[in-house]
Enzyme design. Structure first.
Site, PDB file in Angstrom:
ATOM      1  N   TYR A  57       4.706 -26.649 103.296  1.00  0.00           N
ATOM      2  CA  TYR A  57       3.535 -26.682 102.412  1.00  0.00           C
ATOM      3  C   TYR A  57       2.382 -27.460 103.035  1.00  0.00           C
ATOM      4  O   TYR A  57       1.317 -27.589 102.424  1.00  0.00           O
ATOM      5  CB  TYR A  57       3.883 -27.303 101.059  1.00  0.00           C
ATOM      6  N   GLY A 204       7.201 -17.141  86.681  1.00  0.00           N
ATOM      7  CA  GLY A 204       6.818 -15.908  87.363  1.00  0.00           C
ATOM      8  C   GLY A 204       5.518 -16.013  88.120  1.00  0.00           C
ATOM      9  O   GLY A 204       4.668 -15.118  88.047  1.00  0.00           O
ATOM     10  N   GLY A 206       3.075 -17.740  87.495  1.00  0.00           N
ATOM     11  CA  GLY A 206       1.972 -17.800  86.535  1.00  0.00           C
ATOM     12  C   GLY A 206       1.889 -16.632  85.583  1.00  0.00           C
ATOM     13  O   GLY A 206       1.233 -16.718  84.540  1.00  0.00           O
ATOM     14  N   PHE A 207       2.562 -15.529  85.897  1.00  0.00           N
ATOM     15  CA  PHE A 207       2.420 -14.336  85.073  1.00  0.00           C
ATOM     16  C   PHE A 207       2.967 -14.534  83.669  1.00  0.00           C
ATOM     17  O   PHE A 207       2.419 -14.015  82.688  1.00  0.00           O
ATOM     18  CB  PHE A 207       3.122 -13.148  85.738  1.00  0.00           C
TER      19      PHE A 207
END
Length: 326
Positions: A57, A204, A206-207
């Protein structure tokens, strides 16, 4: 905040952890250093004790975690990962023992600590026997530099082989209402062996918050641009799942995100989701889920709703999918 044990490892953490990746990597611009540090500290102040980062990251990500948690180091569990060439996922895997040792030394410096509580192999490296990886981490544990060993997105054979050399404390993989693949093989093996499960992308990507639809525009550096499940066509088709989730959430006076997280917590007592966010109000919303208890009727309703939904689109492009389950 309620706490949970990661399998039989003895690691006790908050029921919801915090995934730090998105603070500076993967989902667009992220936060600047000061804001990222403040977000991590805000999570701790609200009871979160598990914080997840990785070499891949970027240096900033580990550095933010280290600086944010230095004042409370003995009250938290810090997890990081090794496993990619030069820390760059686009270059492929590298879990050679000498590379693992080098990554740990660098991570210890960035994290401002003398030990890593939970060290994951980010992806299984087909060129390095998993026994050699586990053996190297075992040496690092004997040296006091690492406390526990984890695997990320590993297949059941790799889990068993690694565990035979060194007890695996936790397996980290994606798991959510729209990605339930771990239920087929991985979760039963983890339960058998007493290994905890850390769920990344529990919303998900953000979904499942309900805030993303076919018209949502992602910044050019947001990796969801290359995810088949996030094409505009797939997002439009997958709104049927969000509508079902919204109906269930409304009946419980909750948000879709809270129901999605509460559902994960209800699956097994050794599952710990690690949602991440750059927004304080989303952090507060997510953490409420730890107190949302779903009953048998609630879970049955969710099961029935899911049975009528076929999620469209693969969760990874082919190159990334090939790294999973080895």
């Amino acid at each position: 905040m309620k706490t949970r044990q990661l399998g039989r490892s003895g690691i006790e953490v908050s029921a919801l952890g915090f995934g730090c990746m998105g603070l500076s990597f993967g989902y667009g611009p992220g936060l600047d250093r000061a804001a990222g540090i403040q977000m991590i500290r805000s999570a701790f102040e609200r009871g979160v004790t598990l914080f997840d980062t990785a070499e891949a990251y970027g240096a900033l990500n580990e550095e933010m975690v280290g600086e944010a948690l230095a004042p409370v180091r003995d009250q938290v569990v810090i997890a990081t990962k090794f496993g990619f060439k030069d820390g760059d996922a686009s270059q492929g895997m590298d879990s050679r023992p000498e590379r693992i040792r080098a990554v740990v030394e660098t991570s210890l410096q960035r994290l401002q600590t003398d030990r890593i509580d939970l060290l994951y192999q980010h992806r299984v490296d087909p060129k390095v026997p998993i026994e050699d990886v586990a053996g190297t981490v075992k040496e690092l544990i004997s040296q006091g530099k690492v406390r526990h060993f984890g695997l990320s997105e590993a297949g059941v054979e790799s889990i068993r082989r690694a565990h035979a050399v060194l007890p695996v404390a936790a397996q980290q993989s994606e798991y959510s209402l729209w990605w339930r693949e771990p239920e087929r093989e991985v979760l039963p093996v983890l339960e058998e062996l007493g290994i905890g499960f850390v769920s990344f992308s529990p919303l998900g990507k953000g979904f499942l918050t309900g805030a993303i639809d076919q018209n949502t525009a992602f910044t050019p550096d947001d990796f969801r641009n290359i995810v088949p499940r996030f094409t505009a066509q797939a997002r439009q088709a997958n709104q049927v799942l969000i509508e079902a989730l919204k109906r269930i959430a409304s009946a419980r006076n909750a948000t879709p995100a809270q129901i999605a997280l509460a559902w994960l917590l209800a699956q097994k007592p050794w599952i710990v989701p690690i949602p991440g966010t750059t927004k304080l109000h989303r952090l507060d919303e997510n953490l409420v889920a730890a107190g949302v208890a779903l009953g048998t009727d609630d879970l049955l309703q969710i099961k029935e709703a899911l049975a009528g939904v076929t999620v469209q689109g693969d969760r990874y492009p082919a190159q990334r999918a090939a790294r999973v389950g080895r």
